[in-house]
Structure formats: C-alpha cells, structure tokens
Design an enzyme around this catalytic site. Structure first.
Site, PDB file in Angstrom:
ATOM      1  N   LYS A  90     108.128 -47.801  64.408  1.00 37.39           N
ATOM      2  CA  LYS A  90     108.003 -47.269  65.767  1.00 37.39           C
ATOM      3  C   LYS A  90     108.339 -48.395  66.745  1.00 37.39           C
ATOM      4  CE  LYS A  90     104.689 -44.817  68.782  1.00 37.39           C
ATOM      5  NZ  LYS A  90     103.310 -44.307  68.925  1.00 37.39           N
ATOM      6  N   SER A 144     102.721 -39.401  70.304  1.00 40.45           N
ATOM      7  CA  SER A 144     103.820 -40.171  70.831  1.00 40.45           C
ATOM      8  C   SER A 144     104.781 -40.699  69.756  1.00 40.45           C
ATOM      9  CB  SER A 144     103.273 -41.377  71.607  1.00 40.45           C
ATOM     10  OG  SER A 144     102.610 -42.267  70.730  1.00 40.45           O
ATOM     11  N   SER A 198      98.515 -39.646  68.108  1.00 36.29           N
ATOM     12  CA  SER A 198      99.960 -39.926  68.124  1.00 36.29           C
ATOM     13  C   SER A 198     100.614 -40.085  66.762  1.00 36.29           C
ATOM     14  CB  SER A 198     100.246 -41.180  68.955  1.00 36.29           C
ATOM     15  OG  SER A 198     100.161 -40.897  70.322  1.00 36.29           O
TER      16      SER A 198
END
Lengths: 486, 484
Positions: free
Chosen positions: B76, B151, B175
């Site tokens: 990420k 997210s 997330s």
C-alpha cells in the site's frame, strides 16, 4: 501609590544528553546546519518518537533536588502550532501530567535573609529548530540541528518580588542543574534561558495585576534589566490611567527595552492532547530511590559543610560552591593540603577566580590544575616561598612555564631561611642606616617596616618575612618573641 | 500462476516449477494488461522487482532461499519505500521519494518478498471507497462501475484481480477488512501493536495498524508471520513473541464458541449480506462450533467516537505537511501564511480537509472536554463491551460491511452515508483488537465478507477459524471473469 512587583519564571534547561529526546541524533552544539537532524527530527512522513530514558533520570534527579514529588505517571502531549522551525507542526511536551510536581527552593536575599520560592512544576519537552533570517535575502533559512533537543521547563510560582530576587532564583537553579550534571548551564549557547512573567499591583492588594511574558532571556544581566524596564513600563502605564495588556514581549538588549511580540488575542490555541505515539511514563519508587542514592552533594549542603567542617566564612563558602566545578577544584586542592582550608579558599576564590574571570575562562579551562595549585601552596605552607612570591610563581604556572617547584628552582625564588646569611645582611643594613636605627630604638615603631623593606629589597623578596622581622627586632629592640610590641 | 495462492506459489518456487523472475514477470505483465481498467497501482516498480527476483533466484540456486524467497507482493502506498515515490494517495506527496523503508517493508524484503509496486488508496487512508485518491478511484474487479472499498482499495482490488498474489494494507477503521469484503479476498488486521507503525504514514496513530490481503487465510498466516514483531522504533509496538501462524491452521473448531452481536444484525444490514453471513455461520456449526447471541451494547457509539478520535489525531498528524521541508509547495508564496494556506489548500483533497477541520474543532479550547475527552471515555466503554463478550465466547462473527460494494459516485457526496459503511469494523480499532474478513458468498455478483473478531493476540486462532472454513468452501478462490 506604592507598587509591588510580582514575578514568576519559566526556565528552560537543556538537558545534557548525548542524543535527542525522541531520536538518536546528536545534541552537540555548533555543527553545520541540518547535519544533526535525522528523519525523526525532520518530521518526515511515517516517523515515530522514542523516549530517551536518560531524560527521565535527569528530570527525576531535578525533582528530588527541589523537594518535589516525582510523578509516578506522566504523559507527553502534543502542543499544536505551525512554524517553519517546528517540523511536525506540533511540539511534544507535557501538559496535564508533568514529570515533576510541586517543589521549592530557598534563595538568599541581599539583606542576608532567606526566602522560599515555590516551584509549580517541571516538565520534559523537545526544543524547536532555529529560523535564520539573515543571509537569505528575503527568505528564511531553517536549521533543525536543535529540533528535538531535550528541555526541562521549570515553572516557578509568582513568588519573586524584584528583579534581583528573580536573578537570585535563576542563579540558584543554574547552579543546581550544573551540580546535578543535567545541564551544562551555557547561556550563550542557549542551554539555559528563561521567560519572565511580570506584573505589578498596589502594595497590599492580593489580586494579581495583568501580566506580560518576556520571552527568551539568556543572561542574568538581561533578566534583571528586562524586568526592571518592564516593571517601570507597567507602573507608568497604570499611573497615567492606562492598562497593561496581557501579551508576549521581547527584550531588546541593544535598546534596553521590551517590545510587544503578540497579544493574547493573537495567541495560538495549542489544542493539547496526549501524544498517541508515546506511552505514559511510569516511574517506580525503586527507580526514584536509585536516582536519590546517585545524587551528588547539593550546593546548599556543601556550603554548610564548608562552614561547619572547614571553618570557612559563609561568604567564602558561598563563592566556592557557586559552581560544582569550582567547588570540586577547591576540594581537589584541599585533598592534598589537609588543614589548610582557609589558605586554599583564599587562593581559589581570590587569585585563581580573578584570573579566570579576567580571561573569560571557565574553571574547566583553567591552565593550572588543582594538583599543580596544591603543589604551589605546599611551598607556601612549608615556608619555601612567601605568599607574595607565590603569586609570581602562579603567574608563571599560568603561562605554562612548569610546576611550582620547577619555577621556584629556575628563577631562584626559594626563600632565604639561612639565619647566618640573613644575620650578616641585617647587620650591614643597620650599620648603613644609623639614624633610622636610633629613632626606632627611641620608640618610632613604624621604622621597623622600613628595615624589613630594605632587607627584602636586598634579597629580591626571597627573605622569609617572618624571619626578617624576628631578627630585626632582636637586633634593634632586644626582643623578637613578641611581635607588635609597642 | 496467478490462480495459485501464495502458499502454492511458494511450493512452486521451492520445487523449481518456475523461477521468481518468471513469476514476477507474469504479475508485471498482468498489471500492464489489466491495471488500466482497475487503477489499483500508483507506482509499478518493474525494474527493481526484476532485479530483486533475479537476486532471489540466485539465493535459491545457492541453497539460501527461505520459505518466502522470491514471492511477489504489492505494498500500500502508505508504507515508506526507500527511493520510491510514497504518495499516500495525495497530491501533497506526489513528488515525495521516501528516503527510508518502513519496518514492514524492510522485514518483508528480508523475508524474501519482491515488491511489484505501490497500490492506490484513499488519500491519507481517509475514505471507504477509494474515491478520495489523488490518483483517481480504484475499480472493483467484480464490477468495474463499483468501488473496491477503502482505504486499502488498491491492495484489495489488485489481489482480487490477481495482479499481485498478496498485498499489504493498513486498517484504521476497517480499511483492510471492508475492501477485503467488497473485493472478495481475505484480509487481516492484527492486534494494535503487533505490527510496527514505523514508516507507515500516520492517519490516526492510536487506531492505525498494518495488515495484509491474501487469497486465503493460509496466505495471510504466511504474510503476517513475516511482518509482525516488536520494533524499538515504535513505542506502541509490543514486545511479544510472534507465533507460528502456520502450525495451528488445521486445529479443530470443536467447541468453538461463536458470539453473534445482535447489534451487528439490526436495521441497516442488507438482507442478501445477512443471508450469506448466516449461511457461513451455519457452516461453522457443522464444524462443531457453538453459536451464542451476545450484545455489544455501546456499538451505536462507535461511529461517533471514531469520527472524533480519528479526525483529532489526523489534524495533528497531518500538520507536518506544510510545504516547508518536503511535499507540495505552492508557486510563488507571498509570505509564510500564504505558503501554508495554499500549499495545504492545493495539496489536500476535500475529505482530508474535512477531517482536519473536524479534528481541529474537536481539540479546540472549550471543546476538548466535550468531544475528545468524552470520546476517549466512551472508547473505554466500547473496549469493555468486547472484554465482557470474550468472557463468554472465543470469536465474534458478523458482516464486515452492511452491504456489498456500491457504485462509484453513489455515496461520495454524502459523508455520513459513506462513514456508515465502516459501522461494523471501527469498534475493533477503537478497542485495538484483531479482525479478519473472509469471502462467504455473493449478492448480485458482488462479494460478501464475514468479519471475525478475536480477543487480543488471537491472530493464530482467527487464521485457524478462517482456514477451516476455506478448507470446505471455495468462495475465496473465485476470480472475477474479466481477469481470469
């Protein structure tokens, strides 16, 4: 109207750790800009603070030294505001739960009385970097070497009633933190500085007047002058129907005045909240005891001991204990000259301190070591040289010409203690000054000094003055045992 | 190769069926082929990936390969990666090349993983749909008009479409779990303190926790083992031995006590999702588990508490993005205030600004007690609810999200509606507990996730519970047709 001044101080003492409070970067002073700022100090995305354990020990030692409770649990909080030299946009400090709670300190007033000054709290925090406005033509340079340097902020009660009291308190804290070894006390480099909260009120009034805060005072002289100026300014304002505005002010030493920096309305809302990146600091009773056992002898106790055990005057004891380094120098000299405390005290607080002061040196930079000075004074004690010659030898030692014995030998400064040699010389001088000898015998005692002077002159100061005195009295007055006979 | 789980790929490498370079090339090719549609990557590090793969093959040739040597992985874009852009999905960091590696990145590289690139995400991890990214929305591989969740939407979508066999993520309020559910992959958010936060760009420090996405619970066990552990650079990481998450995967579920909080099955839950979740729970009964109805009475307070605590922390955490030392700086600032205002005004998107403002307000003098302090007190009540529940049950189960994926744009104008998509996940972050989401079915072609919540440090048990379900079912192995 008669006015009373009320002063409280917030002292920032830079803790003498090797690395920063939340990172491993060095705290050494004077490096090239931004060479001692690591990712944490720069506030790069993703970095986290880790508390330097040494600051906890140092704050604990300070708390114990001012009779304060060391908090079993204290919490770091974020003080949020934007400034280019504050990399994270917040300063990590302590807010609601500081590490050191209420304490106190006794200061000596000019009239010889003592006064207790309350310490509200002391807390740990990180310093910001520096903004450099010169040399950047319309721009501002940022040096983050200082960012993250550990500070202990020591907050006093508004207990001081004059600029002199404030200075006495500040000096006392200055001495204390150096004794504790937690701050180098270097005010030029900003290691020890304060903000002064100043207000005035009609004498007898209990409520405090509106205060102003004078920021960043970094010399004892500036503190005294800044407060004196500010008190006068406030009284003038009030007496001419004006009002004191609560604000932050800066002292300008060049113009010897304080100037407004920002008012209360412009003040930041710091939005303090506990820093979620750091755990609460928990201190055990065992840890506190361990720190207590490691505390050095503190200045007040040492001063008393110098008076009671060594027989020094309170004044000398005060001078010698004003800094830990000086007191340790004194004790090191004394260790080699047992029983000569007064002689050593006179030399350390007199000749040595005077010379250091004149040359702007700290005791640590003194070219004459304690052991060397002891070597010199030993020659005074055993009558090899007089006190006066000792000063000459001391000057040569200061200039690096060698040890006391080497210099005495090289310069032939050894006292003439051979009675036979002096006998002949004194007879010669008496014979050469018959009139003076006659008058002396007739009772004009003052002339004894004249003869001593002649002898010393003839021996270039090397004659033992006591011996010369005694011989002269024997020869001229028929006595010698009773000095000062009239 | 992309149809294999990470565990299968590891065996393939070990048995010499393919090299790390071949494997890496295969996934790089898939990224090149498909990511234009998905937008799941912000940065693809093809060159360094090939080099790392070659080095891994060389180590294997010398007999020095470990279990994970040579396996590709995506990070990420919230994790700092030295020498590689680390944008956090924001224009603010579009020009930011990280000078250091996050602990997670460092550990996983040392374990042998080869980084394929950095995945798309909601800006500064603030969002539940991946629509707040400066780099544009990520699309759900199961239906390109739908969001992947957020997210960590890029990581979830990349794993779901098999553009990467596994990916890291972070979970502040759901997330990892919510996008795992919406994309039909397995996601794990560990106990707070299990994975170091050093180098992970902070959103809300007391809630953020790194975790993983994989095709299976077994894959997540492999991934977690390589990233977890104490880190002296993170004061909130905990010095506790990392378990062998592989060895307990097959443990029996006989006697397992599963708690179903009535609050997680109340109004607002999509009927299709409820049906799939109940079906999964019935399967656990067949494995010997015992189902108990429980209550987490303060559940309705989790969202209000979260939306005070998280913005408050973010308002402070994001202060460092000021245009002074790194990141976006506006053109020709006329003075300091102008520089701050325009750099931050241009660098941050709307959702980030909204949360900074909410958080700043919540911490302001005069409001602190009523908002931040009160929220922290209620947070304690929420933790207490879980503590009481874990006196009676071993694991809590329920839906991960109240509905399957929604359409791109559907909720982007309504922050409250958007915030409710994390309604079942945020309490877990407030309490610091571990949680997982595993795929348990579909509604109208969109995946449904079952959430597993365990007590502190129960990652091994959660993985075991998830793994046993996946031994009997194949929801986790299904792939969206377009990407097969």
């Amino acid at each position: 109207m008669e006015w009373e001044t009320v002063i409280g101080l917030e002292i920032h003492a830079q803790l003498a750790t090797k690395s920063k409070i939340f990172s491993g970067a060095s705290t050494a002073y004077g490096a090239e800009p931004n060479t001692q700022a690591c990712a944490v100090d720069l506030g790069l995305p993703g970095v986290l603070p880790v508390l330097n354990a040494e600051v906890v020990r140092m704050a604990t030692a300070f708390g114990l030294a001012v009779d304060a409770e060391v908090a079993p649990r204290s919490v770091f909080a974020r003080k949020n505001y934007f400034y280019p030299d504050l990399p994270k946009g917040y300063q990590i400090s302590q807010y609601e739960l500081p590490i050191v709670k209420t304490g106190k300190l006794i200061i000596a007033l000019e009239n010889g009385e003592e006064k207790e000054i309350g310490i509200t709290r002391a807390h740990l925090e990180e310093d910001a970097g520096k903004s450099l406005h010169e040399d950047f033509a319309g721009m501002t340079g940022i040096d983050l070497n200082r960012a993250g340097t550990p500070l202990l902020e020591i907050v006093s009660e508004p207990d001081m009633r004059s600029a002199k009291e404030a200075v006495a308190y500040m000096k006392k804290i200055h001495t204390l933190v150096q004794y504790l070894g937690i701050c180098d006390g270097n005010m030029q480099e900003g290691s020890f500085r304060c903000d002064a909260n100043v207000s005035v009120r009609p004498r007898g009034e209990l409520a405090l007047g509106t205060r102003t805060e004078i920021k960043n005072l970094n010399s004892f002289r500036f503190i005294e002058r800044a407060i004196a100026f500010e008190v006068e300014r406030q009284i003038d304002l009030l007496e001419t129907g004006g009002e004191v505005v609560q604000e932050t002010r800066l002292y300008d030493p060049d113009r010897d005045e304080t100037r407004s920096m920002r008012s209360k309305e412009e003040a930041n809302d710091y939005r303090y909240f506990p820093d979620p990146d750091l755990l609460p600091v928990e201190i055990s009773a065992d840890f506190i005891e361990k720190v207590r056992l490691e505390l050095p002898e503190l200045p007040d106790i040492k001063r008393q001991r110098f008076v009671t055990e060594l027989g020094l005057s309170a004044y000398d004891a005060g001078l010698l204990t004003a800094s830990r380094a000086l007191s340790e120098y004194f004790e090191a000299v004394l260790a080699e000259l047992e029983g000569e405390a007064k002689l050593v005290a006179n030399w350390v607080s007199g000749e040595l301190s005077g010379r250091l002061h004149k040359e702007g040196l700290e005791i640590a930079q003194c070219p004459v070591s304690a052991s060397d000075l002891a070597g010199l004074l030993a020659r005074v004690v055993d009558d090899t040289i007089s006190g006066k010659i000792a000063k000459e030898v001391f000057a040569a030692m200061w200039a690096g010409e060698g040890s006391a014995d080497e210099i005495i030998a090289a310069k032939g400064l050894k006292q003439i203690t051979d009675t036979g040699a002096l006998d002949a010389l004194i007879d010669e001088i008496i014979a050469a000054n018959p009139n003076q000898a006659e008058q002396l015998r007739a009772g004009k005692d003052k002339l004894l000094g004249y003869f001593v002077g002649q002898v010393m002159k003839a021996t270039q100061g090397k004659a033992n003055p006591g011996m010369v005195n005694q011989l002269l009295k024997q020869k001229l007055l028929g006595s010698g045992k009773h000095e000062g006979s009239s | 190769m992309h149809k294999m789980t990470l565990a299968q790929l590891a065996r393939g490498l070990h048995d010499g069926e393919f090299s790390s370079l071949e494997l890496t090339e295969h996934f790089l090719k898939r990224i090149e082929q498909y990511d234009e549609q998905l937008n799941s990557f912000i940065t693809v590090t093809g060159e360094t990936a090939r080099e790392a793969a070659k080095a891994a093959d060389a180590r294997r040739a010398q007999g020095q390969a470990g279990l994970l040597t040579g396996l590709p992985l995506a990070h990420k874009d919230i994790f700092n990666t030295r020498g590689v852009k680390t944008s956090c999905g924001s224009r603010m960091l579009d020009n930011y090349i990280a000078p250091y590696d996050a602990t997670v990145v460092e550990k996983m590289r040392e374990a042998g993983f080869v980084m394929l690139g950095k995945t798309n995400m909601d800006e500064f991890a603030m969002g539940s749909s991946n629509e707040t990214s400066f780099y544009g929305p990520v699309r759900n591989p199961w239906h390109l008009e739908y969001v992947p969740g957020g997210s960590s939407g890029g990581s979830a979508a990349a794993v779901a479409a098999r553009l990467a066999p596994a990916a890291t993520g972070t979970d502040t309020g759901g997330s990892i779990r919510q996008p795992a559910a919406l994309c039909g992959v397995t996601g794990l958010k560990p106990t707070y303190g299990r994975v170091s936060r050093w180098g992970m760009i902070a959103f809300a420090s007391s809630l953020d926790q790194g975790g993983v996405f994989g095709a299976s619970a077994e894959d997540c066990a492999l991934l977690l083992g390589s990233m977890a552990g104490f880190d002296e650079r993170d004061s909130t990481s905990i010095d506790r031995t990392v378990e062998d998450y592989q060895s307990s995967l097959e443990n029996t579920l006989e006697g397992l006590r599963i708690g179903l909080p009535k609050e997680y099955f109340a109004a607002g839950l999509d009927a299709g999702v409820a049906e799939r979740v109940h079906a999964a729970i019935r399967h656990y009964e067949t494995l010997g588990a015992e189902i108990r109805d429980i209550s987490l009475p303060n559940s309705q307070l989790a969202a209000p508490v979260y939306y005070v605590v998280a913005p408050a922390e973010c308002s402070s955490n994001l202060s460092r993005f000021d245009g002074v030392r790194f990141g976006h700086r506006c053109e020709d600032p006329k003075d300091l205030v102008d520089m701050y205002m325009r750099s931050r005004g241009e660098g941050f998107g709307d959702e980030v600004k909204r949360r900074i403002m909410v958080g700043t307000y919540a911490l302001s003098a005069g409001y602190y007690d009523a908002y931040y302090l009160k929220a922290q007190q209620v947070r304690r009540l929420i933790s207490n609810d879980f503590a009481a529940a874990f006196d009676e049950v071993d694991v809590i189960m329920g839906p991960t999200a109240p509905s399957p994926a929604f359409k791109i744009g559907e909720k982007s104008d309504d922050p409250i509606e958007m915030y409710l998509s994390d309604i079942y996940t945020i309490a877990v972050n407030l309490a610091g507990l571990p949680g997982m989401s595993i795929p348990v079915g579909e509604v109208d072609g969109l995946p449904v996730g079952l959430q597993l919540i365990g007590n502190y440090w129960s990652e091994a048990r959660l993985l075991n519970i998830a793994h046993r379900y996946q031994q009997d079912t194949d929801w986790h192995l299904r792939m969206p047709d377009v990407f097969v």
